[in-house]
Scaffold this motif. Structure first.
Motif, mmCIF file in Angstrom:
data_model
loop_
_atom_site.group_PDB
_atom_site.id
_atom_site.type_symbol
_atom_site.label_atom_id
_atom_site.label_comp_id
_atom_site.label_asym_id
_atom_site.label_seq_id
_atom_site.Cartn_x
_atom_site.Cartn_y
_atom_site.Cartn_z
ATOM 1 N N THR A 83 1.556 6.147 -4.079
ATOM 2 C CA THR A 83 0.546 5.238 -3.527
ATOM 3 C C THR A 83 -0.168 5.887 -2.337
ATOM 4 O O THR A 83 0.254 6.921 -1.828
ATOM 5 N N SER A 101 -8.369 5.999 -10.887
ATOM 6 C CA SER A 101 -8.314 5.543 -9.496
ATOM 7 C C SER A 101 -9.674 5.019 -9.037
ATOM 8 O O SER A 101 -9.752 4.045 -8.281
ATOM 9 N N PHE A 110 -0.651 3.663 0.245
ATOM 10 C CA PHE A 110 -0.438 2.530 1.151
ATOM 11 C C PHE A 110 -0.250 2.979 2.597
ATOM 12 O O PHE A 110 -0.743 2.340 3.524
ATOM 13 N N ILE A 157 -2.691 -1.697 -8.963
ATOM 14 C CA ILE A 157 -1.596 -0.932 -9.573
ATOM 15 C C ILE A 157 -2.068 -0.418 -10.929
ATOM 16 O O ILE A 157 -2.420 -1.220 -11.806
ATOM 17 N N GLY A 204 -1.665 1.931 -6.082
ATOM 18 C CA GLY A 204 -0.450 2.615 -6.479
ATOM 19 C C GLY A 204 -0.505 2.965 -7.949
ATOM 20 O O GLY A 204 -1.158 2.273 -8.745
ATOM 21 N N GLN A 224 4.964 -1.172 -0.494
ATOM 22 C CA GLN A 224 5.551 -0.062 -1.246
ATOM 23 C C GLN A 224 6.779 -0.517 -2.021
ATOM 24 O O GLN A 224 7.024 -0.077 -3.145
#
Length: 353
Positions: free
Chosen positions: A159, A261, A161, A286, A309, A174
């Motif tokens: 990820t 992505s 994050f 996700i 992620g 996470q």
């Protein structure tokens, strides 16, 4: 009596509050009894261990002790030879009584027995205890989570994050993503596509939600959003009630590609602008794919400012390493079965004649 009935809603509220207090007290009493029971079992286990180590008592003392304790306390359950062995194993696994009181004694005894049987690493065992307390897992759910390897899979996705979310929130987010996800409950045949996978997950939504983890609320599949007069559809949309944010899931049957992505970044931005309220935390994306290359994913997420992620899923559970190469493959089984059919066919024909 007239005054009581005239109380109306005041009495109803009083009764509801009283019921809630009684239920709370009952739960607390049950938990207190459990803590005392687990502590007692630990003490018995410690005594057995000490005498076996110091005085050389053999395994047969367990049988004799079980018989004598059941004779003395016929109304009490839990003094079988098997349970006494669990007590000894419990005391051996937790030499520190403080750890027992703070962790192990907080969950039911048979939950502890499950962990003694299935989890050998102390740190992993403590993690499952904490999650059981946090989510209220039943014994069957605990078994399912242990056998699915949840400890190893939790927080394993790649990820961004840490780069795009505040530290406290990035750690929490996470932990909600596993890698890999196990979708063996689908039982998909040879024909597999993203739409078939999506349909299967919706048809098995209870199993899917259990695999996703606590807190996911399903909002829809092929969820429509409109941007500049053009409609786009999200594979799956959820709301996470603990994190207070939307979660977009995009399904891919193949290996992760860099363009995934960018597409997810667009979806997350759209949900943030069209659905998210001021009270909601940033939307999470996700990408769930069949496989991924770590370096490719890391490059693809660099510079993206929306939290995304990437994780994988498995449609069949993989065998443990020691069994790989020992058990036959599906193709080998098919060959063996076909050979067996050929061998028995003449006998079948002769018996019919």
């Amino acid at each position: 009596m007239a005054d009581l009935f005239n109380a109306g809603s005041d009495y109803d509220q009083f009764l509801r509050n009283l019921k809630e207090r009684i239920r709370t007290a009952h739960v607390r009493a049950a938990l207190a009894v459990n803590r005392e029971l687990v502590a007692l079992y630990w003490q018995i286990g410690q005594e057995i261990l000490a005498r076996q180590q110091q005085q050389g008592w053999g395994a047969k003392v367990i049988e004799r002790l079980a018989k004598d304790l059941r004779k003395e306390f016929p109304e009490m359950r839990g003094f079988s030879p098997r349970n006494l062995k669990y007590m000894r194993a419990f005391a051996e696994a937790y030499p520190d009584e403080q750890m027992v009181q703070q962790a192990a004694a907080q969950i039911p005894w048979f939950h502890n027995c499950v962990l003694l049987d299935k989890v050998k690493d102390p740190e992993e065992r403590l993690w499952y205890i904490q999650k059981t307390l946090e989510y209220g897992w039943s014994r069957n759910v605990l078994v399912l989570q242990v056998e699915s390897g949840l400890y190893q899979r939790q927080g394993g996705a790649i990820t961004n994050f840490e780069q795009v979310l505040p530290p406290a929130q990035s750690d929490l987010v996470q932990q909600i993503i596993k890698d890999p996800y196990h979708f063996d409950f689908l039982g998909l045949g040879e024909e597999r596509s993203e739409r078939i996978l999506e349909r299967g997950l919706i048809d098995h939504i209870r199993d899917f939600l259990m695999e996703l983890g606590v807190g996911f609320a399903f909002l829809g599949s092929q969820y429509p959003i409109e941007v500049s007069g053009k409609e786009y559809r999200l594979d799956l949309l959820f709301y996470h009630v603990k994190l207070h944010c939307y979660v977009v899931i995009d399904l891919k049957m193949g290996e992760f590609e860099p363009e995934f992505s960018g597409k997810m970044n667009f979806y997350v931005a759209a949900v943030d602008n069209l659905l998210r309220s001021p009270k909601d935390e940033p939307t999470i994306g996700i990408v769930l794919c069949k496989s991924k290359d770590k370096t490719t994913v890391e490059y693809a997420l660099q510079g993206i400012q929306k939290p995304i992620g990437v994780a994988t899923f498995q449609l069949e559970r993989e065998l443990p390493d020691p069994l790989k190469g020992i058990l036959p493959t599906a193709e080998q089984l098919e060959v063996e079965l076909n050979a067996a059919v050929v061998e028995v066919q003449p006998e079948t024909e002769e018996s019919e004649d």
